[in-house]
Write an enzyme that holds these catalytic residues in place. Sequence first.
Site, PDB file in Angstrom:
ATOM      1  N   ASN A 187       0.819  -1.214   0.000  1.00 36.88           N
ATOM      2  CA  ASN A 187       0.000   0.000   0.000  1.00 36.88           C
ATOM      3  C   ASN A 187       0.854   1.266   0.000  1.00 36.88           C
ATOM      4  OD1 ASN A 187      -2.378  -1.300  -0.219  1.00 36.88           O
ATOM      5  ND2 ASN A 187      -3.097  -0.930   1.853  1.00 36.88           N
ATOM      6  N   LYS A 245      -4.782   5.378   5.733  1.00 32.60           N
ATOM      7  CA  LYS A 245      -4.585   4.953   7.140  1.00 32.60           C
ATOM      8  C   LYS A 245      -3.446   3.938   7.243  1.00 32.60           C
ATOM      9  CE  LYS A 245      -7.249   0.822   7.338  1.00 32.60           C
ATOM     10  NZ  LYS A 245      -6.680  -0.470   7.558  1.00 32.60           N
ATOM     11  N   CYS A 287      -8.087   2.359   3.037  1.00 32.29           N
ATOM     12  CA  CYS A 287      -6.840   1.602   3.218  1.00 32.29           C
ATOM     13  C   CYS A 287      -5.574   2.440   3.085  1.00 32.29           C
ATOM     14  CB  CYS A 287      -6.791   0.447   2.228  1.00 32.29           C
ATOM     15  SG  CYS A 287      -8.004  -0.821   2.613  1.00 32.29           S
TER      16      CYS A 287
HETATM   17  P1  NAD Z   1     -15.602  -2.774   7.265  1.00 28.17           P
HETATM   18  O1  NAD Z   1     -15.681  -1.653   8.233  1.00 28.17           O
HETATM   19  O2  NAD Z   1     -16.326  -2.671   5.973  1.00 28.17           O
HETATM   20  O3  NAD Z   1     -16.114  -4.116   7.956  1.00 28.17           O
HETATM   21  C1  NAD Z   1     -15.753  -4.514   9.244  1.00 28.17           C
HETATM   22  C2  NAD Z   1     -16.932  -5.309   9.819  1.00 28.17           C
HETATM   23  O4  NAD Z   1     -16.482  -5.962  11.010  1.00 28.17           O
HETATM   24  C3  NAD Z   1     -18.116  -4.439  10.230  1.00 28.17           C
HETATM   25  O5  NAD Z   1     -19.291  -4.900   9.589  1.00 28.17           O
HETATM   26  C4  NAD Z   1     -18.199  -4.614  11.751  1.00 28.17           C
HETATM   27  O6  NAD Z   1     -19.522  -4.593  12.239  1.00 28.17           O
HETATM   28  C5  NAD Z   1     -17.554  -5.967  11.928  1.00 28.17           C
HETATM   29  N1  NAD Z   1     -16.999  -6.232  13.272  1.00 28.17           N
HETATM   30  C6  NAD Z   1     -16.213  -5.439  14.017  1.00 28.17           C
HETATM   31  N2  NAD Z   1     -15.892  -6.054  15.172  1.00 28.17           N
HETATM   32  C7  NAD Z   1     -16.479  -7.278  15.140  1.00 28.17           C
HETATM   33  C8  NAD Z   1     -16.523  -8.375  16.032  1.00 28.17           C
HETATM   34  N3  NAD Z   1     -15.872  -8.353  17.196  1.00 28.17           N
HETATM   35  N4  NAD Z   1     -17.240  -9.470  15.692  1.00 28.17           N
HETATM   36  C9  NAD Z   1     -17.903  -9.507  14.514  1.00 28.17           C
HETATM   37  N5  NAD Z   1     -17.899  -8.488  13.620  1.00 28.17           N
HETATM   38  C10 NAD Z   1     -17.193  -7.386  13.932  1.00 28.17           C
HETATM   39  O7  NAD Z   1     -14.054  -3.021   7.027  1.00 28.17           O
HETATM   40  P2  NAD Z   1     -13.339  -3.500   5.675  1.00 28.17           P
HETATM   41  O8  NAD Z   1     -13.254  -2.381   4.718  1.00 28.17           O
HETATM   42  O9  NAD Z   1     -13.947  -4.780   5.262  1.00 28.17           O
HETATM   43  O10 NAD Z   1     -11.870  -3.759   6.209  1.00 28.17           O
HETATM   44  C11 NAD Z   1     -11.569  -4.861   7.039  1.00 28.17           C
HETATM   45  C12 NAD Z   1     -10.063  -5.018   7.104  1.00 28.17           C
HETATM   46  O11 NAD Z   1      -9.559  -5.372   5.811  1.00 28.17           O
HETATM   47  C13 NAD Z   1      -9.299  -3.754   7.491  1.00 28.17           C
HETATM   48  O12 NAD Z   1      -8.182  -4.117   8.254  1.00 28.17           O
HETATM   49  C14 NAD Z   1      -8.862  -3.178   6.155  1.00 28.17           C
HETATM   50  O13 NAD Z   1      -7.711  -2.389   6.277  1.00 28.17           O
HETATM   51  C15 NAD Z   1      -8.569  -4.434   5.381  1.00 28.17           C
HETATM   52  N6  NAD Z   1      -8.694  -4.296   3.933  1.00 28.17           N
HETATM   53  C16 NAD Z   1      -9.714  -3.581   3.409  1.00 28.17           C
HETATM   54  C17 NAD Z   1      -9.840  -3.489   2.012  1.00 28.17           C
HETATM   55  C18 NAD Z   1     -10.948  -2.678   1.395  1.00 28.17           C
HETATM   56  O14 NAD Z   1     -10.877  -2.411   0.194  1.00 28.17           O
HETATM   57  N7  NAD Z   1     -11.965  -2.285   2.138  1.00 28.17           N
HETATM   58  C19 NAD Z   1      -8.909  -4.144   1.184  1.00 28.17           C
HETATM   59  C20 NAD Z   1      -7.895  -4.897   1.774  1.00 28.17           C
HETATM   60  C21 NAD Z   1      -7.788  -4.961   3.151  1.00 28.17           C
END
Ligand code: NAD
Length: 473
Positions: free
Chosen positions: A231, A286, A283
């Site tokens: 990233n 942050k 992403c």
């Molecule tokens: P998001 O906010 O869309 O989803 C996170 C989900 O986790 C939410 O629905 C929340 O309610 C749930 N959650 C939180 N705590 C929980 C728990 N204890 N039990 C059950 N559910 C719980 O986040 P995202 O965009 O999917 O990102 C997730 C991770 O993946 C991050 O670390 C991000 O950096 C990484 N990531 C994101 C992307 C992207 O394009 N969005 C790409 C690669 C990596």
Amino acid sequence: MWRDPAKALPQNGPALRRGDTRMRVAVIGAGYVGLVSGVCLADFGHHVTCIDKDRSRVDALKRGEIPIFEPGLDALVEANVRHGRLAFAADTAALSGADAVFIAVGTPARRGDGHADLSFVFDAVKDIAPLLAEATILVTKSTVPVGTGDEIERIVRQRRPNAAIAVVSNPEFLREGTAIKDFKEPDRVVIGTDDARARAVLADIYRPLLDAAPFVYVGRRTAELIKYAANAFLATKISFINEIADLCECVGGDVEDVARGIGLDERIGAKFLRAGPGIGGSCLPKDGLALIKTAHDYGMQLRLIETVCAVNEARKHAMAGKVAAALGGAVRGRTIGVLGLTFKADTDDTRDSPSIALIAGLQDRGATVRAYDPAGMEQAKLSLPAVDYCNSAYAAAEGADALVIATEWQQFRTLDLNRLRRAMAQPLIVDLRNIYDIEHMKRADFRYVALGRSAQAAVPVEMPRQRLRAMTG
Ligand code: NAD
């Protein structure tokens, strides 16, 4: 070997049964990454339960409603639910008996210091540790700083001292908007663990990709670092071309041509060389900050990446000034139409979107903003309530002194320019995505301001005297 995925695993069958390569998988967090990963793994044939603590999200999923906008996701979810391979739950007890549990909860920047906020990850691990089967593979898909896997392992060992639970890092590289394709046709699969059994289970889970993508088996800390390094590199590449775009505006060049001219060099590559309003999304910004903080924790300074992050932040906030400049320096009392609120096309995600900074900047300068986005308006309303949200690009252009293209949605590439011109108070388009042809805009009688394309300047850019002197000696 590979079996008909349409035959669902029985809910309570034994883990890793001999002769059956399908697994029982649980995914914690059903957001952009968790939901896409879960449904794609189900589509590979595994039996997947996506667990999210947000009960309303789970209830919606159970009703067949998809809580995020991602092309193709609804049909894939529907098909896998119908075949009995995909289920949703709000209670972590639903992971019982899973061969592998993927953690895909958010890791946003912590307020104040930019560190990754790992509270969602650690809370989830504490919550699920007592429920894991004796030999479960616990996989971190969330983007987490180096060493987080060690801490997850410590938490698990503390609660389950006698279990053989392995903790693996398997970072995700999907991009919103093309997430399903990215998951199913990845450039690589990174598996971070020294545990041979865990590697074998992950290889089984990703079996359909074995011939399609390189598998990178590394140590856990290295896997965690690969994600951040990727990233940071992408952010550097975009920030680089953005800087060249600024230079093009000064010296009279065209950044699109420069990008093509350098991108054809295989050592450089053509991708991620589009000048724009700054990098947004949940992403890259942050993750850059978190990497900087990791280095600080180890007494190191990542001067290059610090600069990239600072340059990018400044750029997002400079865009309102660019619009003001196009209007003669001020926007007070003016109406500005903004097309696009999401940080990129084909998503509803407005987290850290440059459009949000742009609109806030325009409003701070006294402008009235009308905006339209095909998918991101509901999310944008949470951070920008005082915007006139419109139901089409043409409605957003109504009475506008300038129309800003802030996101590269396909539908903004094919606008009826005559209709736009009639709707607007004056024909000025500020294109922060460079999606239009300069000549085309001239023919349509628009004043067109883009990024790094000073070939459009009415007056040829003059070479500064000292530069001339330096060149001629
Ligand atoms: P998001 O906010 O869309 O989803 C996170 C989900 O986790 C939410 O629905 C929340 O309610 C749930 N959650 C939180 N705590 C929980 C728990 N204890 N039990 C059950 N559910 C719980 O986040 P995202 O965009 O999917 O990102 C997730 C991770 O993946 C991050 O670390 C991000 O950096 C990484 N990531 C994101 C992307 C992207 O394009 N969005 C790409 C690669 C990596």
